[in-house]
Each structure stands twice: as structure tokens, then as C-alpha cells.
Write an enzyme that holds these catalytic residues in place. Structure first.
Site, short mmCIF file in Angstrom:
data_model
loop_
_atom_site.label_atom_id
_atom_site.label_comp_id
_atom_site.label_asym_id
_atom_site.label_seq_id
_atom_site.Cartn_x
_atom_site.Cartn_y
_atom_site.Cartn_z
N GLU A 55 0.82 -1.21 0.00
CA GLU A 55 0.00 0.00 0.00
C GLU A 55 0.86 1.26 0.00
O GLU A 55 0.49 2.27 -0.60
CB GLU A 55 -0.97 0.00 1.18
CG GLU A 55 -2.11 -1.01 1.05
CD GLU A 55 -3.00 -0.77 -0.17
OE1 GLU A 55 -2.99 0.35 -0.72
OE2 GLU A 55 -3.68 -1.71 -0.60
N TYR A 136 -6.05 6.88 3.98
CA TYR A 136 -6.25 5.84 2.97
C TYR A 136 -5.54 4.55 3.36
O TYR A 136 -6.15 3.46 3.38
CB TYR A 136 -5.76 6.31 1.58
CG TYR A 136 -5.62 5.11 0.69
CD1 TYR A 136 -6.75 4.51 0.15
CD2 TYR A 136 -4.38 4.49 0.49
CE1 TYR A 136 -6.66 3.35 -0.59
CE2 TYR A 136 -4.28 3.33 -0.25
CZ TYR A 136 -5.42 2.77 -0.79
OH TYR A 136 -5.34 1.61 -1.50
N ASP A 154 -9.60 5.98 -2.05
CA ASP A 154 -8.54 6.54 -2.89
C ASP A 154 -9.18 7.13 -4.14
O ASP A 154 -10.41 7.25 -4.24
CB ASP A 154 -7.52 5.46 -3.24
CG ASP A 154 -8.13 4.37 -4.08
OD1 ASP A 154 -9.34 4.42 -4.36
OD2 ASP A 154 -7.41 3.44 -4.47
#
Length: 360
Positions: A55, A136, A154
Site C-alpha cells: 500500500e 487511505y 482513494d
DNA sequence: AAGACGGGGGG
DNA sequence: CCCCCAGTCTT
């Protein structure tokens, strides 16, 4: 404003979420950091370290670009403890080319923090406390690694929900900040029990089906719910951000070669390309006409052309010069790297462009 | 709320 | 060439 608590909306949302999961069960992308839907149904969960690493790499970065970096990082450093013990220079070198280098510094800092913890944080508050982890990423790791009932938001999710609910299109009266809040509430109201698969399904849907341009509504499990599709106005959602024209900055690169080696210098930790190795350079200045920039040492400087590079907030026009000198100048500090190795020695893309012009 | 912060892909 | 980004941190 959608009332996400109204019973009829709840029913619709529940059915839409299930349709998305059914679609994901059939069409999930296979990704190096992903545990597929079938395995997850059998109780297999991904390693939080790998989810977190992926991520961070995927922030403002596409899957094809990030994937080889993920393979390299997990091979070199299979867990947070190994990454924590790595040399920072090695981490920065391996990150070279991925961009947003503050991510790499925070990544290493975060690994050291993780190594001090008994286990990987499994709450949103715990995740948010980690360096480099914002709203996020906290939601993404929370959902994907721990099935926390939260939806990461996102750019993909914003686009999908903006179209599904026709929130925040061109000419929205409420302003993007309010629109984004409403989008977040909507997608949160959609989160089903399989929150990790739901999060990943939203990414796959936004990436492969509900694309910014020419969305593939024919393959979309949500076409029958989608208000923008009903309007035939998909590309008006979400409203496009207005872009400022980028100024041009100019400078000179000074590639110094001695005894078959090239001089690189590490940039300060803060700011542009922070902590990265780069060839010598002048400052980069916004200048109207030509620039008269002095050379860093007496030598036969040879002009090799201009490297151009687009940064986030300016365009660089970098005139590249090379000098071959007999002895290493005492006045210049830095690392001397073999000419045939220097292109791939962990220099950011802009530095590579200049080195290629000078050496190839 | 706005700006800093990389790089690549698609049409 | 112009558009789009799988965001976070600082000011």
C-alpha cells in the site's frame, strides 16, 4: 445528500455490495501481495507487513510500476524486522525510480517502529500512528489485512462512488471537500462483512472497469445501479481538478568521470529527491532567458544535450555536461561509482536521464 | 486549504 | 501533447 440510513437505500446498498463481491470472486486480479477471494474464504489472511508495504508503494503509483519493487523488497527484506535492520542507503537505492522518496524514508522509519511493537497494529488508530500511513493506507491495511469494517477511499473509489451516486460531478455546487465527505459516507455504508475483499474489489473495479476515460460499463457489476450510467454522463464524474501551468526551471548537470568512475552525491534528507544519490548539479532556477552557470571545477567540459523531466510542480530543463579528469578532485566529496554500474546504482529517474546522455 | 513531493501510462 | 493518477506531510 443521500440518506445512507434509509431502509430502502440500505437494501439497495446491501445488494450492490453483494454483486460486487460476486464479480470479484470471478474477476479478481492476481497480485503479488494479494490473497485471492477463494483462499480468504478458507480463512487465509495476508501478512500485514506485505499489505502495508504494497500500500505504501501503491500511493500515487500504478500496479505494473510497483510490482517489481515489491518483489525486490520482499526478497531482500521478508519482514519488518529485516527491513528495520537494513541500511538506509540500501532502502533508498532500492526505492530509486519509484518516486516520492519521502515514502522510502518513512517506510524505513515505520519498519523500525514496527520492530519495537509486539504485533502489527490492527486498529485504525494504531495504523494511523505509523509514519507514512494516512487515512487511505490505514483503512486499506485495516480492511485487507484484518477485515476491519472500513472502506479505504482513494482516487479509484472516489471515481466509482462519484459515478454510482452522481456526487461531485462537473459543476457541483457543494464543493469537492463536501462531495468527498459524502462519497466517504456512501462507500462506508456499502461495506459488507467481507470488508477486505470489498476494498480490493473496489480497487479492481476502478482500475479495470470504471476507468477515468471510456469506462467499460458493459462489464460493470454496478451498471444497473449507476446513476451516471443512467444519465450516460460517466465522464462528467468526478469533476476534474483544475491544473496550474508548470513553470520551467533550468540548470546544469556536471557529470565528473575519473579513472572510469562517476561522482555521485547524496541529497539532503528534506525536500526534492531527499536522501537520493545524484550527479553534481547547479541549482534549478526559474529563469527567463539563458543561464550563465559556473562549472564546479576547471576541466574540459563537453556539452551532451538537455535532459527534460517533469516534476510535480515544475518542468526541469537540465543541460548536461561531462568532464573526464585524470585525478579525483579533492574539492569534491561524494561516492565514486563505476561507469558501467552508475546508471543502475540507485539514482532517481531524472538523474538517470542525465547520466545516459553523458555516458552512452 | 494549499503546496510540496516522482514518475509512468493512455489516448 | 494533455490527461490521469492505489496519498501523506507540512505550512
Amino acid at each position: 445528500m443521500v440518506n445512507v440510513k434509509s431502509p430502502s437505500v440500505k437494501t439497495q446498498f446491501s445488494s450492490a455490495a453483494q454483486d460486487l463481491l460476486d464479480w470479484y470472486d470471478k474477476h479478481a486480479r492476481q497480485l503479488p501481495w494479494r490473497i485471492g477471494p477463494q483462499a480468504r474464504k478458507n480463512g487465509v489472511m495476508p501478512d500485514p507487513y506485505r499489505v502495508w508495504l504494497s500500500e505504501i508503494m501503491l500511493q500515487q503509483t500504478t500496479v505494473p510500476h510497483a510490482a517489481p519493487y515489491f518483489e525486490k523488497f520482499t526478497t531482500l527484506w521478508p519482514n519488518a524486522n529485516e527491513l528495520a535492520e537494513a541500511e538506509n542507503d540500501d532502502v533508498m537505492r532500492e526505492w530509486a525510480g519509484l518516486g516520492y522518496y519521502a515514502r522510502a524514508r518513512n517506510l524505513h522509519k515505520c519498519a523500525k517502529a514496527l520492530a519495537e511493537l509486539e504485533r502489527f497494529p490492527d486498529t485504525i488508530e494504531g495504523l494511523l500512528a505509523l509514519p507514512g500511513v494516512g487515512p487511505y493506507t490505514a483503512a486499506a491495511v485495516g480492511a485487507i489485512a484484518f477485515d476491519l469494517p472500513i472502506a479505504p477511499v482513494d482516487g479509484n473509489v472516489e471515481r466509482v462512488i462519484s459515478r454510482l451516486m452522481t456526487i461531485g460531478g462537473d459543476g457541483s455546487a457543494t464543493g469537492w471537500a463536501a462531495d468527498k465527505k459524502e462519497i466517504t459516507q456512501c462507500v462506508q455504508a456499502l461495506v459488507p462483512k467481507r470488508s477486505g475483499d470489498f476494498a480490493q474489489a473496489m480497487m479492481d473495479l476502478g482500475s479495470g472497469v470504471c476507468t477515468p476515460k471510456s469506462p467499460n460499463c458493459g462489464q460493470c457489476p454496478w451498471a444497473k445501479y449507476c446513476l451516471a450510467h443512467r444519465e450516460g454522463n460517466m465522464e462528467s464524474y468526478p469533476a476534474k481538478a483544475k491544473r496550474k501551468p508548470q513553470p520551467i526551471r533550468k540548470g546544469r548537470a556536471f557529470i565528473v568521470v575519473s579513472e572510469g568512475k562517476v561522482l555521485l552525491q547524496r541529497r539532503p534528507d528534506k525536500g526534492l529527491l531527499g536522501g537520493m544519490l545524484m550527479p553534481l548539479s547547479s541549482e534549478w532556477i526559474e529563469a527567463e532567458g539563458g543561464t550563465d552557470i559556473p562549472f564546479p571545477l576547471e576541466a574540459e567540459w563537453q556539452a551532451k544535450g538537455q535532459a527534460r523531466h517533469v516534476f510535480t510542480h515544475f518542468v526541469l530543463h537540465w543541460d548536461v555536461f561531462v568532464a573526464h579528469v585524470d585525478a579525483r578532485p579533492n574539492s569534491l566529496e561524494g561516492d565514486w561509482i563505476a561507469m558501467d554500474k552508475v546508471i543502475d546504482s540507485g539514482v532517481p529517474t531524472v538523474g538517470k536521464k542525465a547520466l545516459k546522455l553523458a555516458l552512452l
